[in-house]
Design a protein around this motif. Structure first.
Motif, PDB file in Angstrom:
ATOM      1  N   PRO A 279      80.151 -56.369  10.807  1.00  0.00           N
ATOM      2  CA  PRO A 279      79.574 -57.705  11.039  1.00  0.00           C
ATOM      3  C   PRO A 279      78.241 -57.918  10.336  1.00  0.00           C
ATOM      4  N   ARG A 280      77.476 -56.853  10.131  1.00  0.00           N
ATOM      5  CA  ARG A 280      76.204 -56.998   9.415  1.00  0.00           C
ATOM      6  C   ARG A 280      76.454 -57.324   7.949  1.00  0.00           C
ATOM      7  N   LEU A 281      77.416 -56.645   7.346  1.00  0.00           N
ATOM      8  CA  LEU A 281      77.767 -56.944   5.961  1.00  0.00           C
ATOM      9  C   LEU A 281      78.355 -58.343   5.845  1.00  0.00           C
ATOM     10  N   ASN A 282      79.151 -58.739   6.844  1.00  0.00           N
ATOM     11  CA  ASN A 282      79.747 -60.087   6.820  1.00  0.00           C
ATOM     12  C   ASN A 282      78.670 -61.163   6.867  1.00  0.00           C
ATOM     13  N   GLN A 283      77.590 -60.941   7.654  1.00  0.00           N
ATOM     14  CA  GLN A 283      76.510 -61.937   7.675  1.00  0.00           C
ATOM     15  C   GLN A 283      75.825 -62.007   6.322  1.00  0.00           C
ATOM     16  N   SER A 284      75.607 -60.845   5.693  1.00  0.00           N
ATOM     17  CA  SER A 284      74.997 -60.842   4.368  1.00  0.00           C
ATOM     18  C   SER A 284      75.854 -61.628   3.381  1.00  0.00           C
ATOM     19  N   LEU A 285      77.177 -61.470   3.485  1.00  0.00           N
ATOM     20  CA  LEU A 285      78.072 -62.192   2.585  1.00  0.00           C
ATOM     21  C   LEU A 285      78.070 -63.687   2.895  1.00  0.00           C
ATOM     22  N   ALA A 286      77.956 -64.041   4.200  1.00  0.00           N
ATOM     23  CA  ALA A 286      77.962 -65.454   4.590  1.00  0.00           C
ATOM     24  C   ALA A 286      76.719 -66.175   4.104  1.00  0.00           C
ATOM     25  N   ILE A 287      75.602 -65.453   4.013  1.00  0.00           N
ATOM     26  CA  ILE A 287      74.334 -66.098   3.663  1.00  0.00           C
ATOM     27  C   ILE A 287      74.080 -66.081   2.158  1.00  0.00           C
ATOM     28  N   LYS A 288      75.082 -65.692   1.387  1.00  0.00           N
ATOM     29  CA  LYS A 288      74.913 -65.645  -0.069  1.00  0.00           C
ATOM     30  C   LYS A 288      74.823 -67.031  -0.702  1.00  0.00           C
ATOM     31  N   ARG A 289      75.205 -68.061   0.036  1.00  0.00           N
ATOM     32  CA  ARG A 289      75.311 -69.392  -0.578  1.00  0.00           C
ATOM     33  C   ARG A 289      74.100 -70.258  -0.227  1.00  0.00           C
ATOM     34  N   ALA A 290      73.480 -70.826  -1.270  1.00  0.00           N
ATOM     35  CA  ALA A 290      72.399 -71.786  -1.068  1.00  0.00           C
ATOM     36  C   ALA A 290      72.973 -73.101  -0.572  1.00  0.00           C
ATOM     37  N   HIS A 291      72.136 -73.893   0.088  1.00  0.00           N
ATOM     38  CA  HIS A 291      72.570 -75.220   0.522  1.00  0.00           C
ATOM     39  C   HIS A 291      72.999 -76.036  -0.694  1.00  0.00           C
ATOM     40  N   HIS A 292      74.083 -76.797  -0.543  1.00  0.00           N
ATOM     41  CA  HIS A 292      74.681 -77.465  -1.706  1.00  0.00           C
ATOM     42  C   HIS A 292      73.755 -78.485  -2.369  1.00  0.00           C
TER      43      HIS A 292
ATOM     44  N   VAL B 261      82.815 -53.305 -13.387  1.00  0.00           N
ATOM     45  CA  VAL B 261      83.698 -54.098 -12.527  1.00  0.00           C
ATOM     46  C   VAL B 261      82.930 -55.079 -11.646  1.00  0.00           C
ATOM     47  N   ASP B 262      81.928 -54.589 -10.929  1.00  0.00           N
ATOM     48  CA  ASP B 262      81.279 -55.399  -9.894  1.00  0.00           C
ATOM     49  C   ASP B 262      80.552 -56.639 -10.415  1.00  0.00           C
ATOM     50  N   PRO B 263      79.912 -56.605 -11.595  1.00  0.00           N
ATOM     51  CA  PRO B 263      79.267 -57.845 -12.076  1.00  0.00           C
ATOM     52  C   PRO B 263      80.221 -59.010 -12.265  1.00  0.00           C
ATOM     53  N   LYS B 264      81.510 -58.733 -12.420  1.00  0.00           N
ATOM     54  CA  LYS B 264      82.480 -59.812 -12.586  1.00  0.00           C
ATOM     55  C   LYS B 264      82.621 -60.643 -11.311  1.00  0.00           C
ATOM     56  N   ASN B 265      82.191 -60.064 -10.182  1.00  0.00           N
ATOM     57  CA  ASN B 265      82.297 -60.763  -8.900  1.00  0.00           C
ATOM     58  C   ASN B 265      80.961 -61.345  -8.427  1.00  0.00           C
ATOM     59  N   TYR B 266      79.945 -61.325  -9.270  1.00  0.00           N
ATOM     60  CA  TYR B 266      78.662 -61.910  -8.897  1.00  0.00           C
ATOM     61  C   TYR B 266      78.815 -63.398  -8.582  1.00  0.00           C
ATOM     62  N   ASN B 267      78.034 -63.855  -7.623  1.00  0.00           N
ATOM     63  CA  ASN B 267      77.945 -65.293  -7.370  1.00  0.00           C
ATOM     64  C   ASN B 267      76.867 -65.871  -8.281  1.00  0.00           C
ATOM     65  N   LEU B 268      77.266 -66.527  -9.337  1.00  0.00           N
ATOM     66  CA  LEU B 268      76.344 -67.158 -10.277  1.00  0.00           C
ATOM     67  C   LEU B 268      76.354 -68.676 -10.143  1.00  0.00           C
ATOM     68  N   VAL B 269      77.048 -69.171  -9.105  1.00  0.00           N
ATOM     69  CA  VAL B 269      77.199 -70.609  -8.921  1.00  0.00           C
ATOM     70  C   VAL B 269      76.167 -71.157  -7.941  1.00  0.00           C
ATOM     71  N   ASN B 270      76.098 -70.534  -6.756  1.00  0.00           N
ATOM     72  CA  ASN B 270      75.201 -71.057  -5.713  1.00  0.00           C
ATOM     73  C   ASN B 270      74.578 -69.931  -4.880  1.00  0.00           C
ATOM     74  N   PRO B 271      74.044 -68.888  -5.518  1.00  0.00           N
ATOM     75  CA  PRO B 271      73.491 -67.786  -4.727  1.00  0.00           C
ATOM     76  C   PRO B 271      72.207 -68.188  -4.000  1.00  0.00           C
ATOM     77  N   ILE B 272      71.986 -67.570  -2.853  1.00  0.00           N
ATOM     78  CA  ILE B 272      70.766 -67.792  -2.109  1.00  0.00           C
ATOM     79  C   ILE B 272      69.607 -67.068  -2.808  1.00  0.00           C
ATOM     80  N   MET B 273      68.412 -67.611  -2.649  1.00  0.00           N
ATOM     81  CA  MET B 273      67.221 -66.922  -3.115  1.00  0.00           C
ATOM     82  C   MET B 273      66.467 -66.382  -1.897  1.00  0.00           C
TER      83      MET B 273
END
Length: 569
Positions: free
Chosen positions: A340-353, A489-501
């Motif tokens: 669940p801790r990793l899931n929260q980190s993944l959930a918060i990866k997106r900046a507000h639209h 491999v892993d850089p191909k899955n980076y969020n480069l669209v709307n990552p959180i700062m």
């Protein structure tokens, strides 16, 4: 004709006049030791104007903050870091002893002056030795500019700082960490909510004048709410060791901000928070108003051995704020459940639209930081790429600006590790680590990727959570992963669209975290694990960028190492 001219002048004034004039916020602080009982156990606590936590700094985006700090600790130096404030144009006010300034000696007054360039939730805390965990910390709340509408609505604004609390002094702890054989600081005795906790005084043979649960200093912290209203809770962590979960009985929390940046809202029952992080959550006071509700915080990621949980009240008006809820305090999540801790980190990866700041699509440099624990000549150390960090006697900012290159190592530190052969799941070989005070020199305005890679500690089958904090910058969080980072491999899955700062981010056990930032703030900046004992034991690095663009250094930051006498006639 006169009326027409007057009307035109008034129209021009309304159009071209600034919306609000930036103000100067002045604070005067006296920092000293006092006997306090934050968890009912009496000990020496560092206070600001008699309080711990210290006064909340309130400002508006664009304001200048001036804090005059007088060191009345008698026998101890001092430095205060303004956590999350980027110090654009004022790197000497970052408050990092050994990096941006000499410490403030007893009896002296030091003036910190900086601009708060972005609204959000920030912190301040000691940055000398392990002083932070002695009580020298507080909140910074920066409101938005006039006529700016935030992407969420609320009626009231409140701040909460979560900390862990030790009964041993920082001197005792530091001595044990520096000893051979190694003496670990152990788990904290209590968790505090806004400086208040409750240690079980009956658990040991303590006299009433030493530990007294009837002391009002340790009565549970209460936030009073009006039924039907929505509250913005700015929740921050400044723990010395512990990763925490925070929850409010019967209430969901909607996460809307992290480290001063708006996030795509998501709902949690348990907010996982790591040392140095700040979040804003919205809660609705929509439960039965005839009673109060528990606010609790619990240790996660470490075995919570004999640590008293943090307890507070969500006080529904007009109930008495000290009226205990009719229920037992709810148990927190399972301490060793990483998912669940990793899931929260993944959930918060997106900046507000509506507030996306798109990162550069590529970077100019990639630096991998392997986090390991080892021994050097029998002394236990934390290290990055098998190099354990030490601070020089002359602060880096001054040494770089004054070209005192001999005061720290000029050998570049390693930018990676033996990816092919290193097994992150086993203990590192004994004596594979060295110490160094060398720094990473970054090309000004270049884009830098940092890959944080976790590994096993000196204990078998053990990997710890590390919250990493970057001074002087925010970074894009591009991704998290489990196991060993694969650069192909892993850089191909980076969020480069709307990552959180953010400015602080967790590195999960046996996992990796990928960051990207622009080296666009001239100065010398610390990047380190925010766990007090880990940084004290060498878990950090320093970045230098655009030092030739730094303005004239104030003489007030000098006076130690080879800067003795600098700036004096």
């Amino acid at each position: 004709m006169f009326l027409k001219l007057l009307a035109l002048c008034l129209f021009a004034f309304l159009i071209y006049a600034p919306i609000a004039e930036a103000r100067i916020r002045r604070y005067k602080w006296e920092v000293k030791y006092e006997y306090k009982s934050p968890d009912c156990y009496k000990k020496l606590v560092i206070t600001i104007n008699g309080k711990s936590p210290g006064p909340t700094i309130l400002a508006q985006e664009g304001d200048t903050v001036i804090v005059e700090v007088t060191n009345k600790l008698l026998l101890e130096n001092l430095a205060i870091h303004w956590h999350g404030i980027r110090q654009i144009g004022t790197p000497w006010s970052d408050g990092t002893e050994g990096v941006t300034q000499c410490p403030v000696v007893p009896g002296d007054t030091f003036k910190y002056e900086f601009k708060v360039d972005r609204a959000g939730t920030y912190l301040y805390h000691a940055h000398y030795g392990m002083q932070r965990e002695s009580g020298l910390y507080g909140s910074i709340r920066v409101s938005v500019r006039d006529n700016f509408t935030e992407p969420f609505a609320y009626d009231y604004d409140r701040s909460i700082i979560l900390t862990d609390w030790y009964h041993k002094s920082t001197y005792e702890q530091a001595t044990g960490l520096s000893s051979k054989p190694f003496v670990w600081v152990g788990e904290p005795q209590s968790l505090l909510i806004q400086g208040k906790g409750r240690f079980n005084c009956s658990s040991s043979s303590l006299k009433a004048d030493t530990c007294n649960t009837s002391n009002p200093e340790c009565s549970p912290y209460a936030i009073t709410v009006t039924p039907g209203k929505t509250y913005r809770l700015r929740v921050a962590s400044l723990t010395a060791l512990s990763a925490l979960s925070f929850q409010i009985e019967g209430h969901n929390m909607t996460v809307v901000e992290a480290d001063g940046h708006y996030v795509e809202p998501f709902v949690v029952k348990n907010l996982f928070i790591y040392s140095g992080e700040t979040y804003s959550v919205l809660i609705k006071a929509d439960q039965d108003p005839s009673r109060n509700y528990w606010m609790t915080t619990n240790v996660v990621s470490r075995t919570p051995v004999n640590t008293s949980e943090g307890l507070g009240f969500l006080n529904y008006y007009p109930n008495h704020p000290r009226r205990s809820p009719p229920t037992d305090a709810p148990a927190g999540p399972v301490w060793n459940d990483t998912a669940p801790r990793l899931n929260q980190s993944l959930a918060i990866k997106r900046a507000h639209h509506d507030f996306i700041v798109t990162p550069p699509t590529t970077s100019d440099r990639v630096i991998v930081f392997l986090n390991t624990q080892n021994e050097i000549n029998g002394y236990r150390r934390w290290s990055v790429n098998n190099v354990s960090f030490t601070l020089p006697h002359t602060p880096y900012l001054i040494a770089l600006k004054k070209k005192l290159h001999h005061v720290f190592s000029q050998t570049p530190p390693p930018e990676g590790y033996d990816f092919v052969n290193y097994d992150i799941y086993v203990q590192n070989p004994i004596n594979a680590t060295t110490t160094s005070n060398a720094i990473y020199r970054l090309g000004f305005n270049t884009t830098v990727d940092i890959i944080l890679q976790n590994a096993n500690t000196m204990l078998a089958k053990n990997s710890e959570t590390h919250p990493w904090h970057l001074h002087g910058h925010d970074f894009w969080v591009l991704g998290y992963g489990e196991g060993k980072f694969d650069k192909n491999v892993d850089p191909k899955n980076y969020n480069l669209v709307n990552p959180i700062m953010k400015n602080t981010v967790p590195l999960h056990p046996y996992g990796w975290t990928a960051l990207r930032f622009k080296a666009d703030n001239p100065g010398a900046w610390l990047f380190h694990c925010h766990i007090e004992s880990h940084f004290y034991m060498g878990m950090g690095v320093v970045f230098e960028e655009g030092i030739n663009k730094v303005g004239e250094l104030p003489s007030s930051i000098m006076g130690c190492g080879e800067t003795k006498g600098f700036g004096k006639p």
